[in-house]
Design a protein around this motif. Structure first.
Motif, PDB file in Angstrom:
ATOM      1  N   ASP A   1     -36.522 -68.614  68.106  1.00 32.97           N
ATOM      2  CA  ASP A   1     -35.787 -67.743  67.087  1.00 32.97           C
ATOM      3  C   ASP A   1     -34.739 -67.444  68.020  1.00 32.97           C
ATOM      4  O   ASP A   1     -34.776 -66.566  69.003  1.00 32.97           O
ATOM      5  CB  ASP A   1     -36.519 -66.569  66.604  1.00 32.97           C
ATOM      6  N   LEU A   2     -33.458 -67.536  67.492  1.00 29.10           N
ATOM      7  CA  LEU A   2     -32.240 -67.403  68.211  1.00 29.10           C
ATOM      8  C   LEU A   2     -31.512 -66.063  67.821  1.00 29.10           C
ATOM      9  O   LEU A   2     -30.986 -65.223  68.868  1.00 29.10           O
ATOM     10  CB  LEU A   2     -31.108 -68.601  67.938  1.00 29.10           C
ATOM     11  N   ALA A   3     -31.593 -65.694  66.661  1.00 27.28           N
ATOM     12  CA  ALA A   3     -30.884 -64.458  66.259  1.00 27.28           C
ATOM     13  C   ALA A   3     -31.285 -64.064  64.870  1.00 27.28           C
ATOM     14  O   ALA A   3     -32.059 -64.539  64.192  1.00 27.28           O
ATOM     15  CB  ALA A   3     -29.413 -64.627  66.125  1.00 27.28           C
ATOM     16  N   GLY A   4     -30.968 -62.907  64.515  1.00 27.45           N
ATOM     17  CA  GLY A   4     -31.424 -62.137  63.373  1.00 27.45           C
ATOM     18  C   GLY A   4     -30.123 -61.700  62.478  1.00 27.45           C
ATOM     19  O   GLY A   4     -28.908 -61.601  63.187  1.00 27.45           O
ATOM     20  N   ASN A   5     -30.080 -61.337  61.304  1.00 24.84           N
ATOM     21  CA  ASN A   5     -29.035 -60.853  60.232  1.00 24.84           C
ATOM     22  C   ASN A   5     -29.237 -59.853  59.489  1.00 24.84           C
ATOM     23  O   ASN A   5     -30.524 -59.705  59.220  1.00 24.84           O
ATOM     24  CB  ASN A   5     -28.151 -62.190  59.900  1.00 24.84           C
ATOM     25  N   ARG A   6     -28.488 -59.269  58.543  1.00 22.95           N
ATOM     26  CA  ARG A   6     -28.568 -58.230  57.821  1.00 22.95           C
ATOM     27  C   ARG A   6     -27.837 -59.076  56.414  1.00 22.95           C
ATOM     28  O   ARG A   6     -26.878 -59.826  56.478  1.00 22.95           O
ATOM     29  CB  ARG A   6     -28.102 -56.952  57.893  1.00 22.95           C
ATOM     30  N   LEU A   7     -28.581 -58.556  55.093  1.00 24.89           N
ATOM     31  CA  LEU A   7     -27.838 -58.987  53.916  1.00 24.89           C
ATOM     32  C   LEU A   7     -26.948 -58.050  53.275  1.00 24.89           C
ATOM     33  O   LEU A   7     -27.571 -57.058  53.105  1.00 24.89           O
ATOM     34  CB  LEU A   7     -29.094 -59.481  53.014  1.00 24.89           C
TER      35      LEU A   7
ATOM     36  N   LEU B   1     -27.596 -70.648  75.130  1.00 18.89           N
ATOM     37  CA  LEU B   1     -27.727 -69.763  73.860  1.00 18.89           C
ATOM     38  C   LEU B   1     -28.606 -68.889  73.957  1.00 18.89           C
ATOM     39  O   LEU B   1     -28.560 -67.701  73.252  1.00 18.89           O
ATOM     40  CB  LEU B   1     -27.797 -70.757  72.381  1.00 18.89           C
ATOM     41  N   LEU B   2     -30.062 -69.102  74.300  1.00 17.86           N
ATOM     42  CA  LEU B   2     -31.025 -68.274  74.416  1.00 17.86           C
ATOM     43  C   LEU B   2     -30.973 -67.426  75.644  1.00 17.86           C
ATOM     44  O   LEU B   2     -31.769 -66.416  75.661  1.00 17.86           O
ATOM     45  CB  LEU B   2     -32.161 -69.080  74.400  1.00 17.86           C
ATOM     46  N   SER B   3     -30.192 -67.710  76.533  1.00 20.41           N
ATOM     47  CA  SER B   3     -29.993 -66.666  77.516  1.00 20.41           C
ATOM     48  C   SER B   3     -29.318 -65.378  77.244  1.00 20.41           C
ATOM     49  O   SER B   3     -28.799 -65.318  76.207  1.00 20.41           O
ATOM     50  CB  SER B   3     -29.106 -67.406  78.690  1.00 20.41           C
ATOM     51  N   ALA B   4     -29.177 -64.454  78.258  1.00 17.60           N
ATOM     52  CA  ALA B   4     -28.524 -63.039  77.871  1.00 17.60           C
ATOM     53  C   ALA B   4     -27.181 -63.252  77.744  1.00 17.60           C
ATOM     54  O   ALA B   4     -26.860 -62.781  77.037  1.00 17.60           O
ATOM     55  CB  ALA B   4     -28.894 -62.163  78.945  1.00 17.60           C
TER      56      ALA B   4
ATOM     57  N   VAL C   1     -22.882 -63.053  73.232  1.00 16.78           N
ATOM     58  CA  VAL C   1     -21.768 -63.600  72.372  1.00 16.78           C
ATOM     59  C   VAL C   1     -22.343 -63.212  71.002  1.00 16.78           C
ATOM     60  O   VAL C   1     -21.540 -62.984  69.955  1.00 16.78           O
ATOM     61  CB  VAL C   1     -21.534 -65.294  72.695  1.00 16.78           C
ATOM     62  N   LEU C   2     -23.486 -63.672  70.600  1.00 20.40           N
ATOM     63  CA  LEU C   2     -24.120 -63.617  69.415  1.00 20.40           C
ATOM     64  C   LEU C   2     -23.802 -62.042  68.959  1.00 20.40           C
ATOM     65  O   LEU C   2     -23.333 -61.959  67.667  1.00 20.40           O
ATOM     66  CB  LEU C   2     -25.307 -64.082  69.056  1.00 20.40           C
ATOM     67  N   ALA C   3     -24.239 -61.215  69.732  1.00 23.22           N
ATOM     68  CA  ALA C   3     -24.273 -59.802  69.371  1.00 23.22           C
ATOM     69  C   ALA C   3     -22.903 -59.272  69.328  1.00 23.22           C
ATOM     70  O   ALA C   3     -22.632 -58.550  68.156  1.00 23.22           O
ATOM     71  CB  ALA C   3     -25.021 -59.149  70.632  1.00 23.22           C
ATOM     72  N   ARG C   4     -21.754 -59.766  69.800  1.00 21.00           N
ATOM     73  CA  ARG C   4     -20.394 -59.418  69.638  1.00 21.00           C
ATOM     74  C   ARG C   4     -19.888 -59.838  67.977  1.00 21.00           C
ATOM     75  O   ARG C   4     -18.981 -59.147  67.725  1.00 21.00           O
ATOM     76  CB  ARG C   4     -19.465 -60.332  70.595  1.00 21.00           C
ATOM     77  N   HIS C   5     -20.599 -60.939  67.509  1.00 24.90           N
ATOM     78  CA  HIS C   5     -20.215 -61.243  66.431  1.00 24.90           C
ATOM     79  C   HIS C   5     -21.056 -60.467  65.185  1.00 24.90           C
ATOM     80  O   HIS C   5     -21.152 -60.988  64.042  1.00 24.90           O
ATOM     81  CB  HIS C   5     -20.303 -62.607  66.289  1.00 24.90           C
ATOM     82  N   GLY C   6     -21.948 -59.585  65.624  1.00 26.44           N
ATOM     83  CA  GLY C   6     -22.708 -58.928  64.832  1.00 26.44           C
ATOM     84  C   GLY C   6     -24.244 -59.385  64.378  1.00 26.44           C
ATOM     85  O   GLY C   6     -24.979 -58.641  63.700  1.00 26.44           O
ATOM     86  N   PHE C   7     -24.673 -60.443  65.218  1.00 25.83           N
ATOM     87  CA  PHE C   7     -25.965 -61.056  64.996  1.00 25.83           C
ATOM     88  C   PHE C   7     -27.069 -60.084  65.639  1.00 25.83           C
ATOM     89  O   PHE C   7     -26.544 -59.411  66.778  1.00 25.83           O
ATOM     90  CB  PHE C   7     -26.309 -62.416  65.568  1.00 25.83           C
ATOM     91  N   GLN C   8     -28.029 -59.895  65.073  1.00 24.34           N
ATOM     92  CA  GLN C   8     -29.141 -59.229  65.907  1.00 24.34           C
ATOM     93  C   GLN C   8     -29.770 -60.042  66.810  1.00 24.34           C
ATOM     94  O   GLN C   8     -30.064 -61.312  66.539  1.00 24.34           O
ATOM     95  CB  GLN C   8     -30.430 -58.741  64.894  1.00 24.34           C
TER      96      GLN C   8
ATOM     97  N   MET D   1     -22.705 -69.116  61.401  1.00 23.17           N
ATOM     98  CA  MET D   1     -22.835 -69.165  62.643  1.00 23.17           C
ATOM     99  C   MET D   1     -21.114 -69.579  63.276  1.00 23.17           C
ATOM    100  O   MET D   1     -21.126 -69.674  64.462  1.00 23.17           O
ATOM    101  CB  MET D   1     -23.681 -70.266  63.229  1.00 23.17           C
ATOM    102  N   GLN D   2     -20.396 -69.998  62.349  1.00 22.33           N
ATOM    103  CA  GLN D   2     -18.938 -70.425  62.841  1.00 22.33           C
ATOM    104  C   GLN D   2     -18.438 -69.917  64.138  1.00 22.33           C
ATOM    105  O   GLN D   2     -18.055 -70.350  65.047  1.00 22.33           O
ATOM    106  CB  GLN D   2     -18.078 -70.614  61.841  1.00 22.33           C
ATOM    107  N   GLU D   3     -18.084 -68.466  63.828  1.00 23.52           N
ATOM    108  CA  GLU D   3     -17.160 -67.734  64.856  1.00 23.52           C
ATOM    109  C   GLU D   3     -18.110 -67.632  66.124  1.00 23.52           C
ATOM    110  O   GLU D   3     -17.487 -67.997  67.429  1.00 23.52           O
ATOM    111  CB  GLU D   3     -16.987 -66.445  64.436  1.00 23.52           C
ATOM    112  N   ALA D   4     -19.489 -67.397  66.037  1.00 24.64           N
ATOM    113  CA  ALA D   4     -20.242 -67.033  67.201  1.00 24.64           C
ATOM    114  C   ALA D   4     -20.308 -68.362  67.914  1.00 24.64           C
ATOM    115  O   ALA D   4     -20.367 -68.398  69.077  1.00 24.64           O
ATOM    116  CB  ALA D   4     -21.775 -66.420  66.940  1.00 24.64           C
ATOM    117  N   LEU D   5     -20.701 -69.442  67.287  1.00 25.47           N
ATOM    118  CA  LEU D   5     -21.314 -70.661  68.198  1.00 25.47           C
ATOM    119  C   LEU D   5     -19.674 -71.215  68.581  1.00 25.47           C
ATOM    120  O   LEU D   5     -19.808 -71.968  69.748  1.00 25.47           O
ATOM    121  CB  LEU D   5     -21.554 -71.713  67.354  1.00 25.47           C
TER     122      LEU D   5
END
Length: 255
Positions: free
Chosen positions: A101-107, A238-241, A246-253, A35-39
């Motif tokens: 739940d804040l976000a999701g990711n892919r492996l 963080l849970l707001s739109a 911000v999370l989406a800009r870094h590739g999180f779902q 989560m470094q860059e996004a947070l």
């Protein structure tokens, strides 16, 4: 004597001057290494709104959860899986009603940017043959979420037994990424967001979503945190739109 008197008076006045105000400290956030860059971007944005910037501490979710369980005075925890949040909840360390739940990711499987070979990730994949005498970097599959997801995926695809002897276990997912960046491992199993954050690796393959449990990042307040009001405000941000953008800009779902 007059000069001495003036010097003594000046010294007394300087000594009585009020100390400069101390900078305001934000809540302490324990967060998964991925989560470094996004947070950091979210914390900067929060500070630009006039709030005290949160203090961010990144490591493997397993290490952070153990610190929180031992009584570390942190305010918020963001885990890379639900299991380590469950671990803290079972020990009574979460503030009731604050878990979400804040976000999701892919492996994904990464290789150094100069290696252009795609790796098909399916049952019967030639990954072991392509690895040759090289190493496969992963976060520790016994405890770290990225490693757990990776082992589950490789097991589901029937590849784990052949690859396990060549796995280099790293303390967290960013350490696994660094091994590939330096050429110490031919391939690495990391999150899609980690691959996106590095210009020195490329995605060689994406693991099927059904090959491992869903990757979820829960967030919750910790009940030994010294700044509950600030922590709650940042959690809600963080849970707001705006926070999820911000999370989406870094590739999180996000949802």
């Amino acid at each position: 004597m007059a000069r001495l008197f003036l010097l003594l008076l000046a010294a007394l006045l300087l000594g009585a001057a009020p100390a400069p105000p101390q900078p305001q400290r934000g809540p302490l956030v324990l967060a998964a290494a991925s989560m470094q860059e996004a947070l950091n971007e979210a914390a900067d944005l929060w500070a630009r709104k006039g709030n005290a910037r949160p203090v961010l501490s990144f490591a493997a979710s397993s290490a952070l959860a153990r610190q929180a369980a031992a009584g570390a005075p942190a305010d918020l925890f963001v885990s890379a899986d639900r299991e380590w949040m469950d671990f803290l909840q079972a020990r009574g360390r979460l503030v009731p009603g604050t878990r979400a739940d804040l976000a999701g990711n892919r492996l994904v499987l990464v290789a150094r940017s100069g290696d252009a070979r795609p790796v098909p990730l399916r049952p019967g994949s030639p990954l072991a043959a392509m690895l040759g005498n090289g190493r496969l970097a992963m976060a520790d599959p016994d405890s770290v979420p990225a490693g757990r997801y990776g082992k589950a995926a490789l097991t589901r695809l029937g590849l784990w037994n052949a690859l396990a002897p060549r796995v280099v276990r790293a303390e967290n997912v960013r350490a696994a990424l660094a091994l590939v960046e330096r050429g110490a491992a031919a391939y690495g199993v990391v999150y899609a967001t980690d691959a996106r954050a590095s210009a020195r690796v490329r995605v060689a393959g994406v693991f099927p979503a059904d090959s491992h449990p869903p990757i979820r990042y829960p967030i919750a307040r910790l009940n030994r945190g010294p700044q509950p009001a600030k922590a709650e405000a940042f959690r809600r941000f963080l849970l707001s739109a705006e926070g999820k953008a911000v999370l989406a800009r870094h590739g999180f779902q996000t949802w």
